[in-house]
Design a protein around this motif. Structure first.
Motif, mmCIF file in Angstrom:
data_model
loop_
_atom_site.group_PDB
_atom_site.id
_atom_site.type_symbol
_atom_site.label_atom_id
_atom_site.label_comp_id
_atom_site.label_asym_id
_atom_site.label_seq_id
_atom_site.Cartn_x
_atom_site.Cartn_y
_atom_site.Cartn_z
ATOM 1 N N GLU A 16 -46.897 -16.926 -18.148
ATOM 2 C CA GLU A 16 -47.075 -17.173 -16.713
ATOM 3 C C GLU A 16 -45.753 -17.033 -15.965
ATOM 4 O OE1 GLU A 16 -48.120 -20.920 -13.821
ATOM 5 O OE2 GLU A 16 -49.343 -20.706 -15.627
ATOM 6 N N LYS A 17 -44.669 -17.549 -16.542
ATOM 7 C CA LYS A 17 -43.370 -17.462 -15.879
ATOM 8 C C LYS A 17 -42.890 -16.009 -15.797
ATOM 9 C CE LYS A 17 -38.624 -19.165 -15.839
ATOM 10 N NZ LYS A 17 -38.122 -17.828 -15.430
ATOM 11 N N GLU A 18 -43.076 -15.256 -16.868
ATOM 12 C CA GLU A 18 -42.668 -13.852 -16.848
ATOM 13 C C GLU A 18 -43.479 -13.071 -15.814
ATOM 14 O OE1 GLU A 18 -41.238 -13.172 -21.498
ATOM 15 O OE2 GLU A 18 -43.352 -13.011 -20.946
ATOM 16 N N ALA A 19 -44.762 -13.384 -15.710
ATOM 17 C CA ALA A 19 -45.598 -12.725 -14.711
ATOM 18 C C ALA A 19 -45.135 -13.098 -13.309
ATOM 19 C CB ALA A 19 -47.055 -13.123 -14.912
ATOM 20 N N PHE A 20 -44.783 -14.367 -13.117
ATOM 21 C CA PHE A 20 -44.259 -14.801 -11.821
ATOM 22 C C PHE A 20 -42.996 -14.025 -11.472
ATOM 23 C CE2 PHE A 20 -41.440 -17.163 -9.098
ATOM 24 C CZ PHE A 20 -42.272 -17.738 -8.136
ATOM 25 N N ASP A 21 -42.080 -13.951 -12.423
ATOM 26 C CA ASP A 21 -40.814 -13.245 -12.179
ATOM 27 C C ASP A 21 -41.046 -11.766 -11.881
ATOM 28 O OD1 ASP A 21 -39.458 -15.592 -12.623
ATOM 29 O OD2 ASP A 21 -38.983 -15.149 -14.717
ATOM 30 N N THR A 22 -41.999 -11.166 -12.583
ATOM 31 C CA THR A 22 -42.309 -9.750 -12.363
ATOM 32 C C THR A 22 -42.830 -9.522 -10.955
ATOM 33 O OG1 THR A 22 -42.843 -9.421 -14.701
ATOM 34 C CG2 THR A 22 -43.721 -7.810 -13.141
ATOM 35 N N MET A 23 -43.823 -10.319 -10.544
ATOM 36 C CA MET A 23 -44.390 -10.152 -9.213
ATOM 37 C C MET A 23 -43.378 -10.515 -8.135
ATOM 38 S SD MET A 23 -46.907 -9.114 -7.420
ATOM 39 C CE MET A 23 -48.209 -8.943 -8.649
ATOM 40 N N ASP A 24 -42.553 -11.501 -8.404
ATOM 41 C CA ASP A 24 -41.530 -11.894 -7.435
ATOM 42 C C ASP A 24 -40.566 -10.733 -7.185
ATOM 43 O OD1 ASP A 24 -40.455 -14.112 -5.795
ATOM 44 O OD2 ASP A 24 -38.690 -13.872 -7.074
ATOM 45 N N GLN A 25 -40.210 -10.020 -8.242
ATOM 46 C CA GLN A 25 -39.353 -8.846 -8.078
ATOM 47 C C GLN A 25 -40.049 -7.763 -7.260
ATOM 48 O OE1 GLN A 25 -36.929 -7.470 -11.509
ATOM 49 N NE2 GLN A 25 -37.835 -9.186 -12.637
ATOM 50 N N ILE A 26 -41.338 -7.555 -7.545
ATOM 51 C CA ILE A 26 -42.111 -6.562 -6.779
ATOM 52 C C ILE A 26 -42.152 -6.947 -5.306
ATOM 53 C CG2 ILE A 26 -44.442 -5.638 -6.402
ATOM 54 C CD1 ILE A 26 -44.835 -5.761 -9.449
ATOM 55 N N MET A 27 -42.435 -8.223 -5.022
ATOM 56 C CA MET A 27 -42.553 -8.692 -3.642
ATOM 57 C C MET A 27 -41.232 -8.627 -2.888
ATOM 58 S SD MET A 27 -45.772 -9.643 -3.022
ATOM 59 C CE MET A 27 -46.089 -8.060 -3.814
ATOM 60 N N ASN A 28 -40.128 -8.608 -3.620
ATOM 61 C CA ASN A 28 -38.813 -8.556 -2.976
ATOM 62 C C ASN A 28 -38.177 -7.166 -3.055
ATOM 63 O OD1 ASN A 28 -37.847 -11.393 -2.008
ATOM 64 N ND2 ASN A 28 -38.945 -11.764 -3.937
ATOM 65 N N GLY A 29 -38.985 -6.164 -3.378
ATOM 66 C CA GLY A 29 -38.516 -4.787 -3.354
ATOM 67 C C GLY A 29 -37.565 -4.418 -4.469
ATOM 68 N N LYS A 30 -37.620 -5.141 -5.579
ATOM 69 C CA LYS A 30 -36.682 -4.893 -6.675
ATOM 70 C C LYS A 30 -37.298 -4.087 -7.817
ATOM 71 C CE LYS A 30 -34.021 -9.075 -5.668
ATOM 72 N NZ LYS A 30 -33.571 -10.391 -6.179
ATOM 73 N N ALA A 31 -38.481 -3.526 -7.575
ATOM 74 C CA ALA A 31 -39.117 -2.656 -8.568
ATOM 75 C C ALA A 31 -39.382 -1.303 -7.925
ATOM 76 C CB ALA A 31 -40.426 -3.272 -9.046
ATOM 77 N N THR A 32 -39.165 -0.257 -8.665
ATOM 78 C CA THR A 32 -39.397 1.083 -8.129
ATOM 79 C C THR A 32 -40.898 1.397 -8.136
ATOM 80 O OG1 THR A 32 -39.281 2.223 -10.261
ATOM 81 C CG2 THR A 32 -37.187 1.819 -9.111
ATOM 82 N N THR A 33 -41.265 2.389 -7.356
ATOM 83 C CA THR A 33 -42.673 2.806 -7.324
ATOM 84 C C THR A 33 -43.135 3.240 -8.706
ATOM 85 O OG1 THR A 33 -42.554 3.480 -5.005
ATOM 86 C CG2 THR A 33 -44.306 4.461 -6.330
ATOM 87 N N GLY A 34 -42.277 3.967 -9.430
ATOM 88 C CA GLY A 34 -42.623 4.412 -10.781
ATOM 89 C C GLY A 34 -42.840 3.251 -11.728
ATOM 90 N N GLN A 35 -41.993 2.240 -11.653
ATOM 91 C CA GLN A 35 -42.146 1.070 -12.516
ATOM 92 C C GLN A 35 -43.457 0.349 -12.224
ATOM 93 O OE1 GLN A 35 -38.490 -0.918 -11.483
ATOM 94 N NE2 GLN A 35 -37.455 -0.248 -13.357
#
Length: 340
Positions: A16-35
């Motif tokens: 759950e924490k890893e999923a939170f961190d992943t989505m948090d990065q997405i929501m803050n623009g820290k993941a590329t479109t490809g990723q």
């Protein structure tokens, strides 16, 4: 993000924490479109776990604009969308019916994406404001019993996921996460879902997130609503318990309906069909499908003991002009404000 993506591709499931961190990065623009495309595709293929969905929703909630209300009786009727049936805006009609019956409704929705008419589009056509601030929305909820939360205004961080979703072109985990990320923290929901196979996991996720009473409905004809053409699969979360059952219009003394009678090609047609329902002049299929889903809304709101009682209460409200009077009141008030 690269490390998490590598693990997901290798078949690992996130905590759950890893999923939170992943989505948090997405929501803050820290993941590329490809990723994002890679992760969404892999998860769509293998299926998302309850822990992953819970972490994702928590992150979306933490990054959204919230409405400052604290009311455990609030109901939302936002569904996943994506059934491709081109029906009129049933859940929006249901929201107005419920509000007319003193259920507090915080309707979450957007403009059309894959449908002929989105909830925002049809409400705008009907003359109901959609671009209210959280403060205005909270006031409308308190005074009129209903508010509409236009998703782009409350989920601004979702813009970072937009390009990946558009490029992929198929339903992703975001279709399931949206209804579970209500800005008013609605703990009571009627959620139309395009595939009942996701329903138990969504119910388990909402249980972990503190929801009290939720119905997740999928018509066997493919509708993400309680349908009128036959049976509907329903998964219920109530007081921490999850169960599954089916319903049919015949169970409530209603005739089977026809999908062609509730299909539309443009927003104006949807708006007219909603008005027909509220005024008691709709065709049988339109009247029945709103009645069934509004009955479910009354049930999750605690205003009806079961769907049978809910159906009778909704029929009475429509036949006695309660829904018409409520609709005319909220429209005339807006017109008076415009010309004051």
């Amino acid at each position: 993000m690269k490390d998490l993506l590598s693990r997901v591709v290798a078949g690992d499931k996130l905590t759950e924490k890893e999923a939170f961190d992943t989505m948090d990065q997405i929501m803050n623009g820290k993941a590329t479109t490809g990723q994002m495309m890679s992760m969404l595709s892999v998860m769509r293929y293998r299926g998302e776990t309850v822990e992953e969905m819970t972490g994702f929703v928590r992150a979306m909630r933490s990054n959204m604009t919230k409405m400052d209300v604290d009311d455990p009786t609030i109901v939302d009727t936002c569904g996943t969308g994506g059934d491709g049936a081109s029906t009129f805006n049933i859940s929006t009609a249901v929201s107005i019916v419920l509000a007319s019956m003193r259920v507090k409704v915080a309707k979450h929705g957007n403009r059309k994406v894959s449908s002929r008419s989105g909830s925002a589009d049809v409400l705008e056509t009907l003359g109901v404001p959609i671009d209210t601030t959280p403060e205005q929305g909270a006031r409308a909820l308190a005074e009129k019993g209903m508010t509409f939360m236009f998703a782009p205004l409350y989920h601004k961080a979702m813009k970072h996921a937009g390009p990946a979703r558009q490029e992929l072109g198929f339903r992703t985990i975001f279709n399931l996460l949206g209804p579970m990320s209500n800005p008013a923290n609605a703990k009571r929901q009627l959620i139309g879902i395009y595939d009942t196979n996701f329903a138990e996991n969504m119910a388990e996720t909402l249980k972990k997130l503190g929801s009290t009473h939720v119905l997740l409905a999928t018509g066997r004809d493919g509708l993400d609503e309680i349908t009128v053409t036959g049976r509907t699969d329903v998964v219920e979360l109530k007081d921490g318990q999850i169960s599954r059952f089916t319903v049919s219009p015949k169970d409530f003394g209603l005739p089977l309906g026809n999908l062609e009678d509730i299909r539309i090609t443009k927003t104006e047609e949807s708006a007219q069909m909603i008005k027909d329902v509220l005024y008691g002049s709709a065709n049988q299929s339109a009247a029945s499908i709103v009645t069934l889903n509004a009955a479910a809304g009354l049930y999750v709101a605690g205003k009806a003991d079961d769907l049978h009682e809910g159906v009778k209460l909704v029929q009475d409200a429509i036949n006695n002009g309660v829904t018409r009077e409520y609709f005319e009141a909220i429209i005339s008030e807006r017109e008076n404000r415009q010309y004051a």
